[in-house]
Design a protein around this motif. Structure first.
Motif, PDB file in Angstrom:
ATOM      1  N   HIS A 190       0.674  -1.138  -0.384  1.00 50.39           N
ATOM      2  CA  HIS A 190       0.529   0.340   0.285  1.00 50.39           C
ATOM      3  C   HIS A 190       0.806   1.596   0.154  1.00 50.39           C
ATOM      4  CE1 HIS A 190      -3.865   2.442   0.464  1.00 50.39           C
ATOM      5  NE2 HIS A 190      -3.013   2.905   1.927  1.00 50.39           N
ATOM      6  N   SER A 191       2.376   1.635   0.250  1.00 53.25           N
ATOM      7  CA  SER A 191       2.875   2.249   0.686  1.00 53.25           C
ATOM      8  C   SER A 191       3.392   2.873  -0.385  1.00 53.25           C
ATOM      9  CB  SER A 191       3.861   2.205   1.132  1.00 53.25           C
ATOM     10  OG  SER A 191       4.255   1.113   1.526  1.00 53.25           O
ATOM     11  N   VAL A 192       2.914   2.056  -1.722  1.00 50.89           N
ATOM     12  CA  VAL A 192       4.240   2.869  -2.968  1.00 50.89           C
ATOM     13  C   VAL A 192       3.212   3.498  -3.688  1.00 50.89           C
ATOM     14  CG1 VAL A 192       6.051   0.831  -3.068  1.00 50.89           C
ATOM     15  CG2 VAL A 192       4.140   0.731  -4.018  1.00 50.89           C
ATOM     16  N   GLY A 193       1.393   2.919  -3.775  1.00 50.71           N
ATOM     17  CA  GLY A 193       0.516   3.243  -4.395  1.00 50.71           C
ATOM     18  C   GLY A 193      -0.920   1.971  -4.545  1.00 50.71           C
ATOM     19  N   GLN A 194      -2.173   2.737  -5.162  1.00 50.13           N
ATOM     20  CA  GLN A 194      -3.100   2.390  -4.416  1.00 50.13           C
ATOM     21  C   GLN A 194      -3.014   0.913  -5.779  1.00 50.13           C
ATOM     22  OE1 GLN A 194      -5.665   3.757  -3.448  1.00 50.13           O
ATOM     23  NE2 GLN A 194      -4.644   5.121  -2.878  1.00 50.13           N
ATOM     24  N   GLY A 195      -2.014   0.693  -5.934  1.00 54.02           N
ATOM     25  CA  GLY A 195      -2.910  -0.664  -7.126  1.00 54.02           C
ATOM     26  C   GLY A 195      -1.444  -1.266  -8.617  1.00 54.02           C
ATOM     27  N   ALA A 196      -1.618  -2.045  -8.453  1.00 52.65           N
ATOM     28  CA  ALA A 196      -1.420  -2.696  -9.920  1.00 52.65           C
ATOM     29  C   ALA A 196      -1.105  -2.429 -10.999  1.00 52.65           C
ATOM     30  CB  ALA A 196      -0.212  -2.882  -9.923  1.00 52.65           C
ATOM     31  N   VAL A 197      -1.259  -2.535 -12.269  1.00 47.25           N
ATOM     32  CA  VAL A 197      -1.755  -3.467 -13.608  1.00 47.25           C
ATOM     33  C   VAL A 197      -1.242  -4.616 -14.021  1.00 47.25           C
ATOM     34  CG1 VAL A 197      -2.786  -1.548 -14.467  1.00 47.25           C
ATOM     35  CG2 VAL A 197      -0.750  -1.624 -15.338  1.00 47.25           C
ATOM     36  N   ALA A 198      -1.464  -5.600 -14.493  1.00 46.93           N
ATOM     37  CA  ALA A 198      -0.996  -6.972 -14.916  1.00 46.93           C
ATOM     38  C   ALA A 198      -0.487  -7.060 -16.037  1.00 46.93           C
ATOM     39  CB  ALA A 198      -0.486  -8.155 -13.561  1.00 46.93           C
ATOM     40  N   LEU A 199       0.303  -7.352 -17.205  1.00 49.72           N
ATOM     41  CA  LEU A 199      -0.589  -7.685 -18.707  1.00 49.72           C
ATOM     42  C   LEU A 199      -0.141  -8.227 -19.155  1.00 49.72           C
ATOM     43  CD1 LEU A 199       0.331  -3.939 -20.079  1.00 49.72           C
ATOM     44  CD2 LEU A 199      -1.952  -4.550 -18.977  1.00 49.72           C
ATOM     45  N   ARG A 200       0.025  -9.669 -20.354  1.00 55.73           N
ATOM     46  CA  ARG A 200       0.131 -10.383 -20.312  1.00 55.73           C
ATOM     47  C   ARG A 200      -0.019 -10.523 -21.261  1.00 55.73           C
ATOM     48  NH1 ARG A 200       2.230 -15.319 -19.230  1.00 55.73           N
ATOM     49  NH2 ARG A 200       2.099 -17.258 -20.561  1.00 55.73           N
ATOM     50  N   LEU A 201       1.182 -10.563 -22.631  1.00 59.28           N
ATOM     51  CA  LEU A 201       0.907  -9.573 -23.842  1.00 59.28           C
ATOM     52  C   LEU A 201       1.012 -11.212 -24.989  1.00 59.28           C
ATOM     53  CD1 LEU A 201       4.208  -8.151 -24.118  1.00 59.28           C
ATOM     54  CD2 LEU A 201       1.833  -7.405 -23.416  1.00 59.28           C
ATOM     55  N   ALA A 202       0.616 -10.868 -25.677  1.00 59.10           N
ATOM     56  CA  ALA A 202       0.678 -12.059 -26.994  1.00 59.10           C
ATOM     57  C   ALA A 202       1.794 -12.446 -27.289  1.00 59.10           C
ATOM     58  CB  ALA A 202      -0.361 -12.452 -27.804  1.00 59.10           C
ATOM     59  N   ASP A 203       2.911 -11.250 -27.632  1.00 63.50           N
ATOM     60  CA  ASP A 203       4.123 -11.859 -28.540  1.00 63.50           C
ATOM     61  C   ASP A 203       5.321 -11.809 -26.992  1.00 63.50           C
ATOM     62  OD1 ASP A 203       6.026 -11.684 -29.967  1.00 63.50           O
ATOM     63  OD2 ASP A 203       5.597 -10.833 -31.212  1.00 63.50           O
ATOM     64  N   ALA A 204       6.153 -12.163 -27.153  1.00 66.35           N
ATOM     65  CA  ALA A 204       7.316 -11.785 -26.166  1.00 66.35           C
ATOM     66  C   ALA A 204       8.394 -10.827 -26.663  1.00 66.35           C
ATOM     67  CB  ALA A 204       7.422 -13.408 -25.385  1.00 66.35           C
ATOM     68  N   SER A 205       8.084 -10.449 -27.683  1.00 69.38           N
ATOM     69  CA  SER A 205       9.581 -10.123 -28.529  1.00 69.38           C
ATOM     70  C   SER A 205       8.508  -8.879 -28.529  1.00 69.38           C
ATOM     71  CB  SER A 205       9.149 -10.157 -29.843  1.00 69.38           C
ATOM     72  OG  SER A 205       8.231 -10.310 -30.787  1.00 69.38           O
ATOM     73  N   ARG A 206       7.540  -8.498 -28.317  1.00 71.48           N
ATOM     74  CA  ARG A 206       6.989  -7.101 -28.057  1.00 71.48           C
ATOM     75  C   ARG A 206       6.676  -6.211 -26.883  1.00 71.48           C
ATOM     76  NH1 ARG A 206       2.966  -5.126 -32.699  1.00 71.48           N
ATOM     77  NH2 ARG A 206       4.144  -2.809 -32.045  1.00 71.48           N
ATOM     78  N   ARG A 207       7.506  -7.130 -25.544  1.00 69.09           N
ATOM     79  CA  ARG A 207       7.452  -6.332 -24.153  1.00 69.09           C
ATOM     80  C   ARG A 207       8.169  -5.258 -23.839  1.00 69.09           C
ATOM     81  NH1 ARG A 207       8.862 -10.170 -18.773  1.00 69.09           N
ATOM     82  NH2 ARG A 207      11.258  -9.722 -19.250  1.00 69.09           N
ATOM     83  N   ALA A 208       9.131  -4.826 -24.688  1.00 68.04           N
ATOM     84  CA  ALA A 208       9.998  -3.692 -24.046  1.00 68.04           C
ATOM     85  C   ALA A 208       9.647  -2.591 -24.554  1.00 68.04           C
ATOM     86  CB  ALA A 208      11.639  -4.159 -24.719  1.00 68.04           C
ATOM     87  N   GLU A 209       8.680  -2.682 -25.733  1.00 67.06           N
ATOM     88  CA  GLU A 209       7.875  -1.276 -26.527  1.00 67.06           C
ATOM     89  C   GLU A 209       6.711  -1.740 -25.730  1.00 67.06           C
ATOM     90  OE1 GLU A 209       5.881  -0.705 -30.346  1.00 67.06           O
ATOM     91  OE2 GLU A 209       6.559  -2.976 -30.189  1.00 67.06           O
ATOM     92  N   ALA A 210       6.026  -2.389 -25.147  1.00 65.54           N
ATOM     93  CA  ALA A 210       4.876  -2.394 -24.169  1.00 65.54           C
ATOM     94  C   ALA A 210       4.694  -2.385 -23.104  1.00 65.54           C
ATOM     95  CB  ALA A 210       4.511  -3.845 -24.214  1.00 65.54           C
ATOM     96  N   ALA A 211       6.450  -2.168 -22.729  1.00 75.07           N
ATOM     97  CA  ALA A 211       7.126  -1.745 -21.036  1.00 75.07           C
ATOM     98  C   ALA A 211       7.065  -0.205 -21.424  1.00 75.07           C
ATOM     99  CB  ALA A 211       8.573  -2.087 -20.753  1.00 75.07           C
ATOM    100  N   GLY A 212       7.258   0.506 -22.275  1.00 74.10           N
ATOM    101  CA  GLY A 212       7.980   1.975 -22.559  1.00 74.10           C
ATOM    102  C   GLY A 212       5.957   2.532 -22.771  1.00 74.10           C
ATOM    103  N   ILE A 213       5.657   2.238 -23.261  1.00 75.35           N
ATOM    104  CA  ILE A 213       3.966   2.437 -23.715  1.00 75.35           C
ATOM    105  C   ILE A 213       3.525   2.771 -22.294  1.00 75.35           C
ATOM    106  CG2 ILE A 213       1.953   2.352 -24.485  1.00 75.35           C
ATOM    107  CD1 ILE A 213       2.743   0.788 -26.698  1.00 75.35           C
ATOM    108  N   VAL A 214       2.979   1.925 -21.533  1.00 71.19           N
ATOM    109  CA  VAL A 214       2.787   1.739 -20.312  1.00 71.19           C
ATOM    110  C   VAL A 214       3.425   2.856 -18.985  1.00 71.19           C
ATOM    111  CG1 VAL A 214       2.421   0.362 -17.515  1.00 71.19           C
ATOM    112  CG2 VAL A 214       2.071  -0.995 -19.957  1.00 71.19           C
ATOM    113  N   HIS A 215       4.975   2.616 -19.432  1.00 76.41           N
ATOM    114  CA  HIS A 215       5.602   3.395 -18.525  1.00 76.41           C
ATOM    115  C   HIS A 215       4.862   5.029 -18.728  1.00 76.41           C
ATOM    116  CE1 HIS A 215       9.954   5.484 -17.761  1.00 76.41           C
ATOM    117  NE2 HIS A 215       8.181   6.294 -16.608  1.00 76.41           N
ATOM    118  N   ARG A 216       4.755   5.481 -20.366  1.00 77.61           N
ATOM    119  CA  ARG A 216       4.783   6.741 -20.466  1.00 77.61           C
ATOM    120  C   ARG A 216       3.260   6.843 -20.005  1.00 77.61           C
ATOM    121  NH1 ARG A 216       1.941   7.627 -24.836  1.00 77.61           N
ATOM    122  NH2 ARG A 216       2.410   5.485 -26.062  1.00 77.61           N
ATOM    123  N   VAL A 217       2.554   5.931 -19.873  1.00 75.59           N
ATOM    124  CA  VAL A 217       0.765   6.134 -20.065  1.00 75.59           C
ATOM    125  C   VAL A 217       0.778   6.034 -18.357  1.00 75.59           C
ATOM    126  CG1 VAL A 217      -1.492   5.637 -19.936  1.00 75.59           C
ATOM    127  CG2 VAL A 217       0.031   4.599 -22.043  1.00 75.59           C
TER     128      VAL A 217
END
Length: 339
Positions: A232-259
């Motif tokens: 609880h000390s670090v925030g209200q919650g967390a999102v957990a994603l499971r991707l269809a394509d593991a090769s795009r995880r770094a790209e997805a991480a960048g988008i999640v970071h931006r949002v």
């Protein structure tokens, strides 16, 4: 420091240095601990953080350079013999003789601890049965699997039924089944009244076993609380994603970071991705999936829940907790063990 009957372990300002050549390293830098009797306390951090050094000071194997510590009201320096008589220690590596059988190892320890004749044999038989090793008791320990070695090591530390048990990364290197067996043993010990100080670099292990968790990094205790309190000390919650394509995880991480504005965590599962939701960012969660969809990244699974301990460690230290870190917080140990 005044001893409290409700506390099994008390430490204030523990400091320990190690010297190798001309280099001096502060492995533990002012650690305070208060561990209630009959509880499990998890000391969480990567190898090199100072966990093992803290345990060795509390178990009287290392003398603190500064600070004080008491175990069951006994000072670890002035009353070291009394501490040793009341505690058990299972280290990161098997401490039994691999050329002896499991039964022979336990019999030797039982006799050293004062058990005689039939009493020694009964104690050994009870321990072998409790740890599921009766059929393997007559075999040399060097023929045991990794999980069996950890169990015989735990059995060896319980010959005298210690009131306080120090477990230093007891499941490192074990397969999931063996790890769960060790967890079950820890739970039984606590139900019988023991106090356990558990060091671990496994987030799930701390989550499963510990009543309270201390996060240690670079020799300092940087956070402490229950698992829920830390999350609880670090925030209200967390999102957990499971991707269809593991090769795009770094790209997805960048988008999640931006949002969301927080650094995502990358679990060992190459298709998984998690990220903390800050207190002021809950309204951004709804934009995560559309942003990923615009980039053509398929997300078969998406959930919103409580932050994990991964996010806690990342927030506190600025880096994820490594899964397999082979470092040590005790350089030149063989030179430092003399008292």
């Amino acid at each position: 420091m005044t001893a409290s009957p409700q506390l099994a372990v008390e430490a204030a300002g523990l400091v320990r240095h190690f010297t190798s050549g001309k280099k001096t390293t502060k492995a533990v830098d002012g650690v305070d601990l208060s561990i209630p009797t009959g509880s499990v306390y998890g000391l969480l951090g990567p190898n090199g953080a100072g966990k093992t050094t803290v345990v060795r000071m509390l178990a009287t194997l290392l003398r603190p350079d500064a600070g004080t510590a008491k175990v069951l009201g006994h000072d670890v320096v002035a009353e070291a013999d009394a501490v040793r008589a009341a505690v058990g220690l299972t280290g990161q590596y098997a401490s039994v003789d691999e050329d002896l059988t499991g039964t022979e190892n336990l019999l030797m320890l039982a006799r050293l601890y004062g058990f005689r004749g039939p009493a020694a044999r009964r104690r050994v038989d009870d321990l072998l049965a409790a740890f599921g090793l009766t059929d393997a008791g007559g075999r040399q320990v060097k023929t045991y699997s990794g999980g069996m070695r950890r169990r015989i090591d735990l059995a060896a530390s319980l010959v005298l039924s210690p009131r306080v048990l120090f477990l230093d990364e007891p499941t490192t290197g074990l397969d999931p089944r063996s790890r769960n067996q060790v967890w079950d043993i820890v739970r039984v010990l606590v139900e019988d009244g023991a106090t356990v100080l558990l060091t671990t670099q496994y987030l799930e292990e701390a989550d499963q076993l510990a009543d309270r968790i201390g996060v240690i990094d670079h020799g300092r205790l940087i956070a402490e609380g229950t698992s829920s309190e830390l999350k609880h000390s670090v925030g209200q919650g967390a999102v957990a994603l499971r991707l269809a394509d593991a090769s795009r995880r770094a790209e997805a991480a960048g988008i999640v970071h931006r949002v969301l504005g927080t650094e995502p965590t990358l679990p060992t599962d190459p298709y998984a991705l998690t990220a903390r939701v800050p207190d002021d960012g809950t309204h951004h969660v709804a934009h995560v999936l559309p942003a990923l969809g615009e980039a053509g990244i398929e997300v078969p699974e998406f959930s919103l829940g409580q932050p994990s301990l991964d996010e806690v460690f990342l927030t506190l230290t600025g880096r994820p907790l490594p899964e397999d870190d082979q470092g040590s917080d005790e350089p030149a140990m063989e030179q430092e063990m003399s008292r």
